[in-house]
Design a protein around this motif. Structure first.
Motif, PDB file in Angstrom:
ATOM      1  N   MET A  16       9.876   9.231  -5.383  1.00  0.00           N
ATOM      2  CA  MET A  16      10.070   8.467  -4.162  1.00  0.00           C
ATOM      3  C   MET A  16       8.716   7.988  -3.665  1.00  0.00           C
ATOM      4  SD  MET A  16      10.849   9.875  -0.448  1.00  0.00           S
ATOM      5  CE  MET A  16       9.080   9.899  -0.251  1.00  0.00           C
ATOM      6  N   TRP A  17       8.717   6.775  -3.110  1.00  0.00           N
ATOM      7  CA  TRP A  17       7.503   6.210  -2.530  1.00  0.00           C
ATOM      8  C   TRP A  17       7.832   5.570  -1.190  1.00  0.00           C
ATOM      9  CZ3 TRP A  17       9.162   5.665  -7.489  1.00  0.00           C
ATOM     10  CH2 TRP A  17       8.325   6.119  -8.518  1.00  0.00           C
ATOM     11  N   VAL A  18       6.914   5.674  -0.243  1.00  0.00           N
ATOM     12  CA  VAL A  18       6.964   4.870   0.978  1.00  0.00           C
ATOM     13  C   VAL A  18       5.785   3.918   0.872  1.00  0.00           C
ATOM     14  CG1 VAL A  18       6.857   4.813   3.492  1.00  0.00           C
ATOM     15  CG2 VAL A  18       7.995   6.725   2.341  1.00  0.00           C
ATOM     16  N   LEU A  19       6.080   2.618   0.955  1.00  0.00           N
ATOM     17  CA  LEU A  19       5.065   1.580   0.825  1.00  0.00           C
ATOM     18  C   LEU A  19       5.009   0.755   2.105  1.00  0.00           C
ATOM     19  CD1 LEU A  19       6.105   0.266  -2.728  1.00  0.00           C
ATOM     20  CD2 LEU A  19       4.464   2.083  -2.205  1.00  0.00           C
ATOM     21  N   SER A  20       3.833   0.216   2.384  1.00  0.00           N
ATOM     22  CA  SER A  20       3.643  -0.588   3.589  1.00  0.00           C
ATOM     23  C   SER A  20       2.774  -1.794   3.253  1.00  0.00           C
ATOM     24  CB  SER A  20       2.965   0.255   4.674  1.00  0.00           C
ATOM     25  OG  SER A  20       2.623  -0.543   5.780  1.00  0.00           O
ATOM     26  N   ARG A  21       2.918  -2.847   4.027  1.00  0.00           N
ATOM     27  CA  ARG A  21       2.072  -4.033   3.851  1.00  0.00           C
ATOM     28  C   ARG A  21       0.665  -3.803   4.387  1.00  0.00           C
ATOM     29  NH1 ARG A  21       4.147  -7.457   0.079  1.00  0.00           N
ATOM     30  NH2 ARG A  21       6.247  -8.147   0.653  1.00  0.00           N
ATOM     31  N   THR A  22       0.482  -2.762   5.148  1.00  0.00           N
ATOM     32  CA  THR A  22      -0.832  -2.452   5.704  1.00  0.00           C
ATOM     33  C   THR A  22      -1.252  -1.057   5.248  1.00  0.00           C
ATOM     34  OG1 THR A  22      -2.068  -2.083   7.754  1.00  0.00           O
ATOM     35  CG2 THR A  22       0.284  -1.680   7.852  1.00  0.00           C
ATOM     36  N   LYS A  24      15.519   1.581   1.585  1.00  0.00           N
ATOM     37  CA  LYS A  24      15.418   1.204   3.004  1.00  0.00           C
ATOM     38  C   LYS A  24      14.269   0.219   3.131  1.00  0.00           C
ATOM     39  CE  LYS A  24      14.610   3.352   7.596  1.00  0.00           C
ATOM     40  NZ  LYS A  24      15.644   2.647   8.347  1.00  0.00           N
ATOM     41  N   ILE A  25      14.514  -0.864   3.859  1.00  0.00           N
ATOM     42  CA  ILE A  25      13.462  -1.857   4.084  1.00  0.00           C
ATOM     43  C   ILE A  25      13.728  -2.535   5.422  1.00  0.00           C
ATOM     44  CG2 ILE A  25      14.642  -3.746   2.853  1.00  0.00           C
ATOM     45  CD1 ILE A  25      11.803  -4.512   1.753  1.00  0.00           C
ATOM     46  N   ASP A  26      12.674  -2.864   6.129  1.00  0.00           N
ATOM     47  CA  ASP A  26      12.869  -3.527   7.428  1.00  0.00           C
ATOM     48  C   ASP A  26      13.092  -5.027   7.221  1.00  0.00           C
ATOM     49  OD1 ASP A  26       9.997  -4.932   8.459  1.00  0.00           O
ATOM     50  OD2 ASP A  26       9.880  -3.521   6.805  1.00  0.00           O
ATOM     51  N   ASP A  27      13.571  -5.686   8.247  1.00  0.00           N
ATOM     52  CA  ASP A  27      13.911  -7.112   8.163  1.00  0.00           C
ATOM     53  C   ASP A  27      12.720  -8.003   7.858  1.00  0.00           C
ATOM     54  OD1 ASP A  27      16.535  -6.493   8.721  1.00  0.00           O
ATOM     55  OD2 ASP A  27      16.374  -6.943  10.862  1.00  0.00           O
ATOM     56  N   HIS A  28      11.518  -7.534   8.203  1.00  0.00           N
ATOM     57  CA  HIS A  28      10.318  -8.355   8.003  1.00  0.00           C
ATOM     58  C   HIS A  28       9.552  -7.963   6.731  1.00  0.00           C
ATOM     59  CE1 HIS A  28      11.060 -10.062  11.918  1.00  0.00           C
ATOM     60  NE2 HIS A  28      11.139  -8.843  12.419  1.00  0.00           N
ATOM     61  N   TYR A  29      10.129  -7.055   5.940  1.00  0.00           N
ATOM     62  CA  TYR A  29       9.533  -6.655   4.658  1.00  0.00           C
ATOM     63  C   TYR A  29       8.115  -6.111   4.857  1.00  0.00           C
ATOM     64  CZ  TYR A  29      13.512  -8.668   2.198  1.00  0.00           C
ATOM     65  OH  TYR A  29      14.777  -8.923   1.725  1.00  0.00           O
ATOM     66  N   GLN A  30       7.989  -5.186   5.821  1.00  0.00           N
ATOM     67  CA  GLN A  30       6.701  -4.565   6.114  1.00  0.00           C
ATOM     68  C   GLN A  30       6.622  -3.113   5.654  1.00  0.00           C
ATOM     69  OE1 GLN A  30       3.978  -6.412   7.500  1.00  0.00           O
ATOM     70  NE2 GLN A  30       5.479  -7.909   6.765  1.00  0.00           N
ATOM     71  N   THR A  31       7.761  -2.445   5.547  1.00  0.00           N
ATOM     72  CA  THR A  31       7.818  -1.042   5.117  1.00  0.00           C
ATOM     73  C   THR A  31       9.030  -0.877   4.214  1.00  0.00           C
ATOM     74  OG1 THR A  31       6.979  -0.437   7.309  1.00  0.00           O
ATOM     75  CG2 THR A  31       7.781   1.357   5.918  1.00  0.00           C
ATOM     76  N   TYR A  69       0.853  -1.193   0.000  1.00  0.00           N
ATOM     77  CA  TYR A  69       0.000   0.000   0.000  1.00  0.00           C
ATOM     78  C   TYR A  69       0.884   1.237   0.000  1.00  0.00           C
ATOM     79  CZ  TYR A  69      -3.708  -3.209   1.361  1.00  0.00           C
ATOM     80  OH  TYR A  69      -4.610  -4.248   1.397  1.00  0.00           O
ATOM     81  N   GLU A  70       0.565   2.172  -0.884  1.00  0.00           N
ATOM     82  CA  GLU A  70       1.326   3.421  -0.913  1.00  0.00           C
ATOM     83  C   GLU A  70       0.895   4.297   0.265  1.00  0.00           C
ATOM     84  OE1 GLU A  70       2.087   5.930  -4.658  1.00  0.00           O
ATOM     85  OE2 GLU A  70       0.618   7.082  -3.495  1.00  0.00           O
ATOM     86  N   VAL A  71       1.892   4.765   1.014  1.00  0.00           N
ATOM     87  CA  VAL A  71       1.643   5.623   2.174  1.00  0.00           C
ATOM     88  C   VAL A  71       1.942   7.076   1.834  1.00  0.00           C
ATOM     89  CG1 VAL A  71       2.302   6.071   4.568  1.00  0.00           C
ATOM     90  CG2 VAL A  71       2.202   3.723   3.730  1.00  0.00           C
ATOM     91  N   ALA A  72       3.008   7.291   1.065  1.00  0.00           N
ATOM     92  CA  ALA A  72       3.409   8.653   0.686  1.00  0.00           C
ATOM     93  C   ALA A  72       4.225   8.577  -0.596  1.00  0.00           C
ATOM     94  CB  ALA A  72       4.234   9.291   1.804  1.00  0.00           C
ATOM     95  N   ARG A  73       4.234   9.701  -1.325  1.00  0.00           N
ATOM     96  CA  ARG A  73       5.023   9.750  -2.559  1.00  0.00           C
ATOM     97  C   ARG A  73       5.347  11.195  -2.897  1.00  0.00           C
ATOM     98  NH1 ARG A  73      -0.295   9.128  -4.728  1.00  0.00           N
ATOM     99  NH2 ARG A  73      -0.834  10.801  -6.182  1.00  0.00           N
ATOM    100  N   LYS A  74       6.379  11.365  -3.716  1.00  0.00           N
ATOM    101  CA  LYS A  74       6.597  12.646  -4.368  1.00  0.00           C
ATOM    102  C   LYS A  74       5.739  12.636  -5.636  1.00  0.00           C
ATOM    103  CE  LYS A  74      10.625  14.657  -4.663  1.00  0.00           C
ATOM    104  NZ  LYS A  74      10.299  15.971  -4.070  1.00  0.00           N
ATOM    105  N   PRO A  75       5.313  13.801  -6.104  1.00  0.00           N
ATOM    106  CA  PRO A  75       4.438  13.833  -7.282  1.00  0.00           C
ATOM    107  C   PRO A  75       5.086  13.172  -8.500  1.00  0.00           C
ATOM    108  CG  PRO A  75       4.544  15.982  -6.235  1.00  0.00           C
ATOM    109  CD  PRO A  75       5.583  15.136  -5.574  1.00  0.00           C
ATOM    110  N   MET A  76       4.261  12.452  -9.240  1.00  0.00           N
ATOM    111  CA  MET A  76       4.706  11.809 -10.472  1.00  0.00           C
ATOM    112  C   MET A  76       3.570  11.914 -11.474  1.00  0.00           C
ATOM    113  SD  MET A  76       6.615   8.232 -10.827  1.00  0.00           S
ATOM    114  CE  MET A  76       7.694   8.064 -12.231  1.00  0.00           C
TER     115      MET A  76
END
Length: 195
Positions: free
Chosen positions: A156-162, A138-145, A55-62
């Motif tokens: 740029m995008w910040v994505l999350s599993r939730t 950047k990614i966490d060890d559990h591949y959640q963010t 799920y996209e949480v934040a992004r720069k405009p594209m």
């Protein structure tokens, strides 16, 4: 006018103005320095852990996301030739769902942290032209963010599993993006209506 000739309030305002100018200058210099450094990617990405819905949480405009209003997702699956199928979806302002299907090609196997993505028609996707950088920063060890970007720092995008992740975690990823030279003044926080 000397310090002695300035009214006390004028002298204080002058100090604030000078202090503010120095802080702005230091901030600009820090940003310029961060942007001139090569952008680092994570050491290694396990593609099988990365696949699935984000799920996209934040992004720069594209430009290709200009019509997206909410509920932006990216789904990654392995295709038969070993590349990654990219299925991007969002709900537009008119309520219609928009979908864009492409293919991601790993550029630095076996580390898998630099990819090129093409949204050309499937029959001509093998042509290297028109591919965009997709770097995992950047990614966490559990591949959640995950923080995804590209070397010029335009996108740029910040994505999350939730759809509704912990804001503290998201702030950590955004701070990291700033620390590597991203200007987040135009950041878009994505609306997610899924529970």
């Amino acid at each position: 006018m000397t310090k002695e000739n300035l009214p006390k309030s004028g002298y204080t305002l002058a100090k604030i103005a000078v202090g503010g100018a120095i802080l702005i200058g230091l901030g600009a210099a820090t940003m310029a320095y961060a942007q001139s450094k090569p952008l680092k990617v994570v050491d290694k990405v396990e593609l099988d852990k990365y696949l699935g819905v984000w799920y996209e949480v934040a992004r720069k405009p594209m430009s290709f996301q200009n019509k997206c209003d909410r509920d932006v997702t990216a789904t990654y699956t392995l295709n038969e030739n070993g590349n990654v199928q990219v299925d991007n979806r969002c709900v537009q302002k008119n309520g219609q769902t928009a979908q864009s299907v492409g293919e991601a090609f790993v550029q630095n196997a076996p580390f898998n942290s630099k990819l090129k993505v093409s949204f050309l028609p499937e029959a001509i996707r093998w042509i290297p032209a028109g591919r965009g950088d997709y770097w995992i920063l950047k990614i966490d060890d559990h591949y959640q963010t995950v923080l995804v970007g590209e070397p010029r720092r335009n996108y740029m995008w910040v994505l999350s599993r939730t759809p509704h992740p912990d804001q503290t975690v998201i702030n950590e990823y955004l701070e990291y993006a700033k620390s590597v030279g991203y200007d987040l003044n135009d950041l878009i926080h994505t609306k997610q209506t899924a529970k």
